[in-house]
Scaffold this motif. Sequence first.
Motif, mmCIF file in Angstrom:
data_model
loop_
_atom_site.group_PDB
_atom_site.id
_atom_site.type_symbol
_atom_site.label_atom_id
_atom_site.label_comp_id
_atom_site.label_asym_id
_atom_site.label_seq_id
_atom_site.Cartn_x
_atom_site.Cartn_y
_atom_site.Cartn_z
ATOM 1 N N ASN A 77 -7.749 -14.284 44.031
ATOM 2 C CA ASN A 77 -6.890 -14.857 45.233
ATOM 3 C C ASN A 77 -6.018 -15.933 44.660
ATOM 4 O O ASN A 77 -4.917 -16.076 45.139
ATOM 5 C CB ASN A 77 -7.580 -15.065 46.392
ATOM 6 C CG ASN A 77 -8.994 -15.986 46.099
ATOM 7 O OD1 ASN A 77 -9.510 -16.146 45.027
ATOM 8 N ND2 ASN A 77 -9.081 -16.827 47.317
ATOM 9 N N VAL A 78 -6.667 -16.746 43.811
ATOM 10 C CA VAL A 78 -5.961 -17.755 43.334
ATOM 11 C C VAL A 78 -5.031 -17.533 42.403
ATOM 12 O O VAL A 78 -3.808 -17.998 42.625
ATOM 13 C CB VAL A 78 -7.019 -18.903 42.813
ATOM 14 C CG1 VAL A 78 -6.302 -20.194 42.057
ATOM 15 C CG2 VAL A 78 -8.048 -19.481 43.820
ATOM 16 N N VAL A 79 -5.345 -16.800 41.397
ATOM 17 C CA VAL A 79 -4.298 -16.174 40.598
ATOM 18 C C VAL A 79 -3.110 -15.386 41.173
ATOM 19 O O VAL A 79 -1.742 -15.892 40.943
ATOM 20 C CB VAL A 79 -4.911 -15.287 39.799
ATOM 21 C CG1 VAL A 79 -3.897 -14.427 38.840
ATOM 22 C CG2 VAL A 79 -5.747 -15.873 38.685
ATOM 23 N N LYS A 80 -3.315 -14.624 42.385
ATOM 24 C CA LYS A 80 -2.194 -14.370 43.148
ATOM 25 C C LYS A 80 -1.279 -15.284 43.857
ATOM 26 O O LYS A 80 0.056 -15.038 43.805
ATOM 27 C CB LYS A 80 -2.847 -13.016 44.208
ATOM 28 C CG LYS A 80 -1.816 -12.434 44.948
ATOM 29 C CD LYS A 80 -2.312 -11.451 46.078
ATOM 30 C CE LYS A 80 -1.235 -10.729 46.841
ATOM 31 N NZ LYS A 80 -1.907 -9.908 48.023
ATOM 32 N N ALA A 81 -2.035 -16.304 44.410
ATOM 33 C CA ALA A 81 -1.213 -17.034 45.027
ATOM 34 C C ALA A 81 -0.146 -17.928 44.088
ATOM 35 O O ALA A 81 0.775 -18.374 44.490
ATOM 36 C CB ALA A 81 -2.133 -18.097 45.718
ATOM 37 N N ILE A 82 -0.799 -18.323 42.893
ATOM 38 C CA ILE A 82 -0.129 -19.033 42.295
ATOM 39 C C ILE A 82 1.314 -18.206 41.267
ATOM 40 O O ILE A 82 2.313 -18.608 41.399
ATOM 41 C CB ILE A 82 -0.830 -19.375 40.768
ATOM 42 C CG1 ILE A 82 -2.114 -20.362 41.357
ATOM 43 C CG2 ILE A 82 -0.084 -19.867 39.547
ATOM 44 C CD1 ILE A 82 -3.063 -20.572 40.147
ATOM 45 N N GLN A 83 0.925 -16.889 41.354
ATOM 46 C CA GLN A 83 1.929 -15.921 40.503
ATOM 47 C C GLN A 83 3.158 -15.886 41.727
ATOM 48 O O GLN A 83 4.447 -15.906 41.544
ATOM 49 C CB GLN A 83 1.432 -14.503 40.389
ATOM 50 C CG GLN A 83 0.390 -14.568 39.241
ATOM 51 C CD GLN A 83 -0.313 -13.136 39.093
ATOM 52 O OE1 GLN A 83 -0.307 -12.502 40.088
ATOM 53 N NE2 GLN A 83 -0.482 -12.736 37.911
ATOM 54 N N GLU A 84 2.656 -15.624 43.248
ATOM 55 C CA GLU A 84 3.677 -15.509 44.152
ATOM 56 C C GLU A 84 4.409 -16.779 44.403
ATOM 57 O O GLU A 84 5.636 -16.696 44.464
ATOM 58 C CB GLU A 84 2.942 -15.240 45.446
ATOM 59 C CG GLU A 84 2.280 -13.779 45.572
ATOM 60 C CD GLU A 84 1.519 -13.714 46.704
ATOM 61 O OE1 GLU A 84 1.184 -14.496 47.594
ATOM 62 O OE2 GLU A 84 1.180 -12.149 47.006
ATOM 63 N N GLN A 85 3.693 -18.008 44.303
ATOM 64 C CA GLN A 85 4.389 -19.243 44.155
ATOM 65 C C GLN A 85 5.181 -19.565 43.198
ATOM 66 O O GLN A 85 6.386 -20.010 43.339
ATOM 67 C CB GLN A 85 3.393 -20.404 44.522
ATOM 68 C CG GLN A 85 4.011 -21.807 44.525
ATOM 69 C CD GLN A 85 4.720 -21.865 45.622
ATOM 70 O OE1 GLN A 85 4.477 -21.711 46.764
ATOM 71 N NE2 GLN A 85 6.125 -22.424 45.527
ATOM 72 N N VAL A 86 5.149 -19.265 42.011
ATOM 73 C CA VAL A 86 5.872 -19.534 40.672
ATOM 74 C C VAL A 86 7.180 -18.657 40.776
ATOM 75 O O VAL A 86 8.050 -19.251 40.156
ATOM 76 C CB VAL A 86 5.153 -19.416 39.679
ATOM 77 C CG1 VAL A 86 5.225 -17.776 39.200
ATOM 78 C CG2 VAL A 86 5.620 -20.218 38.468
ATOM 79 N N GLU A 87 7.197 -17.762 41.796
ATOM 80 C CA GLU A 87 8.275 -16.970 41.664
ATOM 81 C C GLU A 87 9.301 -17.352 42.819
ATOM 82 O O GLU A 87 10.639 -17.390 43.015
ATOM 83 C CB GLU A 87 8.170 -15.563 42.063
ATOM 84 C CG GLU A 87 7.485 -14.704 41.232
ATOM 85 C CD GLU A 87 7.130 -13.481 41.281
ATOM 86 O OE1 GLU A 87 7.065 -12.994 42.609
ATOM 87 O OE2 GLU A 87 6.465 -12.418 40.479
ATOM 88 N N LYS A 88 8.865 -18.262 43.694
ATOM 89 C CA LYS A 88 9.630 -19.008 44.640
ATOM 90 C C LYS A 88 10.054 -20.281 44.337
ATOM 91 O O LYS A 88 11.435 -20.363 44.227
ATOM 92 C CB LYS A 88 8.746 -19.357 45.991
ATOM 93 C CG LYS A 88 8.168 -18.050 46.700
ATOM 94 C CD LYS A 88 7.395 -18.392 47.889
ATOM 95 C CE LYS A 88 6.572 -17.051 48.224
ATOM 96 N NZ LYS A 88 5.697 -17.433 49.359
ATOM 97 N N TYR A 89 9.562 -21.272 43.868
ATOM 98 C CA TYR A 89 9.794 -22.398 43.223
ATOM 99 C C TYR A 89 8.642 -23.192 42.519
ATOM 100 O O TYR A 89 7.442 -22.981 42.944
ATOM 101 C CB TYR A 89 10.357 -23.376 44.217
ATOM 102 C CG TYR A 89 9.548 -23.750 45.685
ATOM 103 C CD1 TYR A 89 8.660 -24.783 45.450
ATOM 104 C CD2 TYR A 89 9.746 -23.021 46.714
ATOM 105 C CE1 TYR A 89 7.873 -24.663 46.408
ATOM 106 C CE2 TYR A 89 8.959 -23.073 47.838
ATOM 107 C CZ TYR A 89 8.202 -24.195 47.643
ATOM 108 O OH TYR A 89 7.189 -24.370 48.760
ATOM 109 N N ILE A 90 8.814 -23.567 41.321
ATOM 110 C CA ILE A 90 7.706 -24.458 40.612
ATOM 111 C C ILE A 90 7.339 -25.983 41.283
ATOM 112 O O ILE A 90 6.335 -26.167 41.363
ATOM 113 C CB ILE A 90 8.127 -24.488 39.090
ATOM 114 C CG1 ILE A 90 8.071 -22.948 38.619
ATOM 115 C CG2 ILE A 90 7.049 -24.805 38.264
ATOM 116 C CD1 ILE A 90 8.667 -22.628 37.324
#
Length: 448
Positions: A77-90
């Motif tokens: 769940n943490v990996v997924k949240a990071i992946q989704e966030q990095v596609e929006k803005y870092i």
Amino acid sequence: MKAATKKYINLKTPLPGPKSQELIKRKEENVPRGPFNTSPAFIKQAEGAMITDIDGNTLIDLAGAIGSLNAGHCPPNVVKAIQEQVEKYIHPCFHVMMYEPYIELAEKLNEITPGNHAKKTFFLNSGAEAVENAVKIARKYTGRRAIVSFDRGYHGRTLLTMSLTSKVKPYKNGFGPFATDTYKLRHPYYYRKPQGMMDEELDELYLNQINDFFLGEVPPEDIAAFIMEPIQGEGGFIEPSKNFVQKVREICREHGILFIADEVQTGFGRIGKMFASEHFDIDPDLITMSKSIAAGMPISAVTGRAEVMDAPNPGEIGGTYGGSPLGCVAALEVIKSLQEDGLVERANHIGDMITERFQSLQETYGNIGDVRGVGAMCAMEIVKGQNTMEPDKELTGKIVAECNRRGVILLGAGLYGNVIRTLSPLVITDDQLTEALDVIEEVIHDLT
């Protein structure tokens, strides 16, 4: 003794393997010798409490990145949240362009940290930064200068946090001069109290010495804050009594001194409660957090009474990378896992398994002087003899190193360098933990 069957540990090569050895050569050529490494191997991938190195060896992790991985390596769940966030803005920098995850995480920490008072939270990058900023806030709010810590306490490696830290080697030796207006008080260490003295008497002795400290070192009206680890981490997993901690808290209240709880290592479920302050029934004025807040993402926090946190003016606290969006979304998922997946409660079960095994070893081997722990924060103290209690740093180092060579990642600690501590991910399975404890027992048997 009979060698344990290995179901999870799989050593295809001696540690370090040939690929790790090659990288070690490159490290020695390009990285200074100062950063210490516990394991001789280089990681390739990890999940839960298991690590695979670049030579294909699988290891059981009882170190958890020095307590940073209560939720385990790479929680999905943490990996997924990071992946989704990095596609929006870092990282737009909160001081330039604000973002919602920062506010969501602040709201969550204000909700779950001890105390029913109004709170506010802001974010930084590391535990040391959190401590530094808690001190800044305390000084700003009180208008006072002095900060008091406790012997054997550890608060970081920056100039100020190193000044608050007690252990000289390796943290302070040769790095002075240190920050001014920092002072230290005695902290109970019941295993090493004077012979014949009761724990309650040691508490009373050290509490009474605070009055002498106010007379002989610095008056209470000049002290901005006391800072205390509810349970000492690097100092050797030393747990004071609830009476001692509560009396120190009362002394702070009596004199208008703020109480800062350094929960960098004890926070986020490690001791069977979300925060160790709950174990002592105290509500700190300020709490510093990092490590297991975000499953390894670099983020830290200071949460405190709203009126205290509002003391600095705009621009007086902060930092370019403080409160990374990646860290914020990771932390929100970690907290969800800790609360919804029963990991906080599981810490007590893990601790029971470890403590029971360590106590069994203590009965068998004369080199184990003390076994202690709260929740999954467990340790055993290695001595040259249970009667003399003389610390055995050399044997401790050998045990830790040999466990690492046999596939169990382990850490030492303690003022005397003679404590073996466990900081396993709370997602470790019973079978994995049992196998790791079997290896520890084998190593102690072989070395002693």
